[in-house]
Each structure stands twice: as structure tokens, then as C-alpha cells.
Write an enzyme that holds these catalytic residues in place. Structure first.
Site, PDB file in Angstrom:
ATOM      1  N   ASP A   1      -5.650  -7.826   0.827  1.00 36.96           N
ATOM      2  CA  ASP A   1      -5.026 -10.156   0.611  1.00 36.96           C
ATOM      3  C   ASP A   1      -6.461  -9.898  -0.654  1.00 36.96           C
ATOM      4  O   ASP A   1      -6.382 -11.435  -1.518  1.00 36.96           O
ATOM      5  CB  ASP A   1      -6.032 -10.652   1.512  1.00 36.96           C
TER       6      ASP A   1
ATOM      7  N   ASN B   1       0.834  -0.660  -0.159  1.00 40.81           N
ATOM      8  CA  ASN B   1      -0.190  -0.144   0.388  1.00 40.81           C
ATOM      9  C   ASN B   1       1.014   1.373  -0.132  1.00 40.81           C
ATOM     10  O   ASN B   1       2.014   1.349  -0.249  1.00 40.81           O
ATOM     11  CB  ASN B   1      -0.769   0.026   1.240  1.00 40.81           C
ATOM     12  N   ARG B   2       0.201   1.996  -0.314  1.00 38.91           N
ATOM     13  CA  ARG B   2       1.256   3.378   0.034  1.00 38.91           C
ATOM     14  C   ARG B   2       2.221   3.661   1.651  1.00 38.91           C
ATOM     15  O   ARG B   2       3.399   4.103   0.510  1.00 38.91           O
ATOM     16  CB  ARG B   2       0.066   4.793  -0.420  1.00 38.91           C
ATOM     17  N   LYS B   3       2.020   3.807   2.209  1.00 38.40           N
ATOM     18  CA  LYS B   3       2.325   3.916   3.270  1.00 38.40           C
ATOM     19  C   LYS B   3       3.277   2.848   3.209  1.00 38.40           C
ATOM     20  O   LYS B   3       4.957   3.801   3.047  1.00 38.40           O
ATOM     21  CB  LYS B   3       1.485   3.364   4.833  1.00 38.40           C
ATOM     22  N   GLU B   4       3.101   1.647   2.908  1.00 41.03           N
ATOM     23  CA  GLU B   4       4.187   0.539   3.042  1.00 41.03           C
ATOM     24  C   GLU B   4       5.524   0.905   1.988  1.00 41.03           C
ATOM     25  O   GLU B   4       6.329   0.747   1.963  1.00 41.03           O
ATOM     26  CB  GLU B   4       3.511  -0.902   2.691  1.00 41.03           C
TER      27      GLU B   4
END
Length: 333
Positions: free
Chosen positions: A285, A207-210
Site C-alpha cells: 500500500d 508482488n512476486r507471488k501474485e
């Protein structure tokens, strides 16, 4: 993506064997109503109506693959405890292969309990032991993985990392190398707390944060521009593609949809189709399961992402961990 196209892909998914290697989690929900505040502390009093359990983490990926019509194979670890028995029971009840499910006598099965008041989560309680696999168990898991590869009918592999101790650099890289030799597509859902530098994957889905954390950059929440004009986001994507030597990168952006980046091609943006967002848990997921199923049948990546985006838009409208329903997916198109 039209309904006819999606229906064709769903028919092709039937029986495709896809291995999921990752952290198996049991998601427990305690449902009730909160009508007053406790006199003992400033917290709501939850009057419990019912409790439910469902598969979470890598097991939720298994569940999504199953509902899409694939034949998923579970590779992971549970403890010899009540939560472990319950997890295996849920897996067996769906007819999912547990050929790679190992019981660790010294490990607690990962369990997340969410307390829900009406439609609002008020607290989550995690029971887990984050520690690496013992060498003997890692060898056992790899042996089981090789045995399934040698059958010759695996159509895809998903590495699902929740940073709970299952996946490490050595084992993950060996699995990817074996898959590449067998020409089987591999997708990784990474976690920045587990700094894996795996080379040669077909797809990476942070995701963006990751994504920002994986390249050592800080995301600025108020920096709001269209994804294809977001120079910081595009810079992160370019760095990730280069460092991972991955063919494709899909960054999920929550309410901003998804950004697909491929080597040598212009990025593509998929706007979210979600009508309402109740709960984003498990949406990633659903995304990786849908894309892996599409890749297993040779679908173009642009179609895979379109179908995954549609599926994610449905599950975020549900409260709790939810596996995509093919009929609902088709009806939404």
C-alpha cells in the site's frame, strides 16, 4: 534519491487529489503478553493490554497518501455496522474525502483482527463477506467517480484490489478508460484471486507471488538468484507487460527489493533498504501510494520507485499497518 530531491517531491505532493478505488478494510490490533500455555488446548494465553484500530486495505493507501501531503478521495463500500462507523470515523478524522464511500445495508464491513503477543502475531481473525456489488451500487459508485473526474483536478487514480468483491472487470475497465480520456495516470495493485484483464493502465504493482500466479506459473521458493539474472522472473514480467498492455510493471520482491520493467527498456532492480523486517503487511500500500503521488507531479518513474522503495523499507520495520511519516522518510535518506 537524495534528501533534497525527496523534499522537493514532498512539497509538490501537497494538495494533489488522488482517487483510491478498492476494498476498504478496518485493521484491529489486540496487544498483550503471552507467558503461559492454556491448560485447555496447546495455545498461548494472551493477557490483553490494549486494542487499537487503523485503516487497512485500500483505506491504508488513503492514509499513506494523506501523510504524504496529498488529498486522497475514498471510493469503496462499508456496512452499516460498528466497524463501518469506526472506519468512517478514522477516514473523517484525517480529513480524507469520503465522496465515494457507499454504505451497503446488506454487507459486513471487512475487519481483520490481529492478536499480538509482545512483538509476535499469534492469530488473525477475519470478518468479511466476499460478494460482488449490486448493480445499483456499482452504478452509484461509477456516477460518483465520473463526477470527480468532471471537476478536472484529479491528478491520479489507484485501483486497490484485495479480491473482496468491489472491483470487477466491467467497472474497473470503464474507470481506466475514463481516466485515459482525461489523461490521468492509473495504477493497479492486483490480486490473483480476482482475475481482472484490464487494458491500458500506466502501472501494475504485484508482488512476486501474485505476478507468477497472474500468468499461471509456479514460483520455486528455493530458486534464489539475483533478480536481474532470474530468467523465470523476467519471463513473468515480460508476459505481464504484454497481457496487460501496461506501460510499467513494478514487482515487489520482499527482502530482494523491487524490479521495475518498462516497455522498450531494460529492467531495473532496487535493492531493499530495510534494516529490520517486523511486519510486511501494508508495505505494498505504501509503495503504490508513493509512486502514484510521484506520477501525479510528473516525477520520472525511476525516482518514484526509488522513493517508494525507501518508504517501504521504513514501514516493514514497524509492527502493524503503518502509514509512512514524511519526516522519517527524509531522515532516512
Amino acid at each position: 534519491m537524495t534528501r533534497d530531491q525527496a523534499s522537493t517531491y514532498l512539497d509538490q505532493f501537497n494538495g494533489k487529489r488522488i482517487a483510491v478505488v478498492g476494498d476498504i478494510i478496518l485493521d484491529r490490533y489486540v496487544w498483550g503478553e503471552a507467558t503461559r500455555i492454556s491448560p485447555e488446548a496447546p495455545v498461548p494465553i494472551l493477557h490483553v493490554d490494549r486494542e487499537t484500530t487503523t485503516l487497512g486495505g485500500a483505506a491504508n493507501v488513503l492514509h499513506n497518501l494523506h501523510t504524504l501531503g496529498c488529498q486522497p478521495l475514498a471510493f469503496g463500500v462499508i456496512g452499516r455496522d460498528g466497524a463501518g462507523e469506526e472506519t468512517r470515523g478514522l477516514i473523517d478524522a484525517l480529513g480524507i474525502s469520503d465522496c465515494g464511500l457507499i454504505v451497503d445495508e446488506a454487507r459486513t464491513t471487512i475487519e481483520k483482527t490481529r492478536f499480538i503477543a509482545g512483538h509476535q502475531q499469534i492469530v488473525r481473525v477475519d470478518r468479511e463477506e466476499i460478494k460482488p456489488l449490486e448493480d445499483s451500487m456499482q452504478a452509484d459508485l461509477l456516477a460518483r467517480f465520473r463526477a470527480e473526474l468532471e471537476r478536472g483536478d484529479l491528478a491520479g487514480i489507484i485501483l486497490e484490489d484485495y479480491a473482496k468483491g468491489l472491483l470487477n472487470q466491467e467497472m474497473a475497465q470503464e474507470m481506466v478508460d475514463l481516466a485515459k480520456e482525461a489523461r490521468i495516470p492509473v495504477a493497479l495493485d492486483p490480486h490473483p484471486m480476482n482475475e481482472l484483464t484490464i487494458q491500458g493502465m500506466d502501472l501494475l504493482t504485484p508482488n512476486r507471488k501474485e505476478a507468477f500466479e497472474m500468468v499461471g506459473m509456479v514460483d520455486v521458493d528455493h530458486y534464489k538468484v539475483a533478480p536481474l539474472e532470474d530468467t523465470r522472473l523476467l519471463d513473468v514480467a515480460e508476459k505481464l507487460l504484454k497481457s496487460s498492455q501496461c506501460e510499467c510493471l513494478l514487482i515487489t520482491l520482499g527482502g530482494d527489493g523491487m524490479l521495475l520493467c518498462e516497455v522498450g527498456k531494460k529492467p531495473a532492480h532496487f535493492e531493499t533498504v530495510a534494516q529490520e523486517v517486523f511486519d510486511v503487511s501494508g508495505a505494498g500500500d505504501t509503495v503504490i501510494a508513493t509512486i502514484a503521488a510521484c506520477l501525479a507531479v510528473g516525477a520520472p518513474l525511476i525516482d518514484a520507485c526509488g522513493l517508494a522503495n525507501q518508504a517501504a523499507g521504513i514501514v516493514v520495520g514497524k509492527l502493524g499497518t503503518f502509514a509512512i511519516d514524511p519526516d522519517e522518510l527524509l531522515a532516512s535518506l
